[in-house]
Design an enzyme around this catalytic site. Sequence first.
Site, mmCIF file in Angstrom:
data_model
loop_
_atom_site.group_PDB
_atom_site.id
_atom_site.type_symbol
_atom_site.label_atom_id
_atom_site.label_comp_id
_atom_site.label_asym_id
_atom_site.label_seq_id
_atom_site.Cartn_x
_atom_site.Cartn_y
_atom_site.Cartn_z
ATOM 1 C CD GLU A 179 -8.696 -6.840 12.468
ATOM 2 O OE1 GLU A 179 -9.822 -6.770 11.995
ATOM 3 O OE2 GLU A 179 -7.953 -5.852 12.624
ATOM 4 C CG HIS A 204 -8.391 6.954 6.789
ATOM 5 N ND1 HIS A 204 -9.239 5.962 6.360
ATOM 6 C CD2 HIS A 204 -7.611 6.394 7.754
ATOM 7 C CE1 HIS A 204 -8.997 4.858 7.047
ATOM 8 N NE2 HIS A 204 -8.018 5.087 7.887
ATOM 9 C CG HIS A 256 -9.197 10.835 8.628
ATOM 10 N ND1 HIS A 256 -8.128 11.502 9.173
ATOM 11 C CD2 HIS A 256 -9.328 9.701 9.357
ATOM 12 C CE1 HIS A 256 -7.625 10.794 10.171
ATOM 13 N NE2 HIS A 256 -8.337 9.696 10.298
#
Length: 371
Positions: free
Chosen positions: A119, A211, A244
């Site tokens: 990625e 979050h 979260h």
Amino acid sequence: MKTLLVVFGTRPEVIKLAPIILELKKYPDKYNVIVCNTEQQKELSNQTLAYFGLKADLNLDCMRPNQSLLEVQTRILNALNEVFKNNKIDATIVQGDTMTVLCGALASFYNKIPVYHVEAGLRSYDIYEPFPEEVMRQMTSRVAELNFAPTEKNRQALLKEDIKDEKIHVVGNTVIDALFCLSEETMQNAAKFYAEQNIKIDDKLVLITAHRRENHGERIDRILDAIEYLVKKYSDHTFVIPVHPNPNVKDKIHSRLQNYANVHLLKPLDYPYLVYLMKNAKLILTDSGGIQEEAPSFGCPTLVMRYETERQEGIDAGVSILVGANYEKIVSESEKVLSKSLKETRLKSLNPYGDGTSSQKIEQIIRNNFN
């Protein structure tokens, strides 16, 4: 045989690296795979590993309460130093842009061991959006031997930074591979879970996650103002929020939303349960990077509660809209979807992030690189 050290620490890293680990393990004559968890998100990462039938060979237990970024980095680097001392590593695989990624890349570089970055090439070009991830992924690209870019746009970003073309390979995003790992039985178990929680999963479901560090403080207050408005106006819709554990987020969300009958505040969800919500949601509001990539596979409109995104492909394809922490934008764009039926708002665009064969492509490139 080559020994590959796969380093991760958070749930998103596990999700995106698990398909690669499973693919590499198909060839035990070629690869010895050491799975190393820094446990940056201890509970979440181990929980998700188990779903894929995997277990870490090394658990580094690097997190302590209220650590600064400097303290986290120091602790992870020291722990990884011992890993490299005690193992002969031929290459290190990291994914994404977390503190674990940067530390894994640096520790490998200091030991003159190749780094393979999964990625690679995501960019916002604002070092504080997202913070500190933008700088971490840029630094990782500088030392990586192989950069596995999800899209051509990511490849172009790396070329612009003078990364050599032969070090860049466009392979799609492994998060799509992970989605295809989900069995029908897994989805049935997820449906049963929500039934037992008395959570109504129908065509009026809204999934919300928030979050990111840059959304702490005043931004989360504005986001919650908008969500509270929507919860009141669309009382016939079900709002599900996996909360979260960070107290900067958790405490505010609970204090503002816990008393609404159509809001369900859940603990962080196992990966299949989160996928089940994405698959059935009418609308998603999120600041998560992974969800931006996954939601298009299910045709779900997604509002990105960030001011910059390194996943511009979704914006360009019309499957995501940037709304930041802007009250008016969150409300107005949400109303465009919530005022219509699920069928009217379902997107038909192809997922711009991959076709589910990324891990196979990555294994072949790694094999060729060693040869």
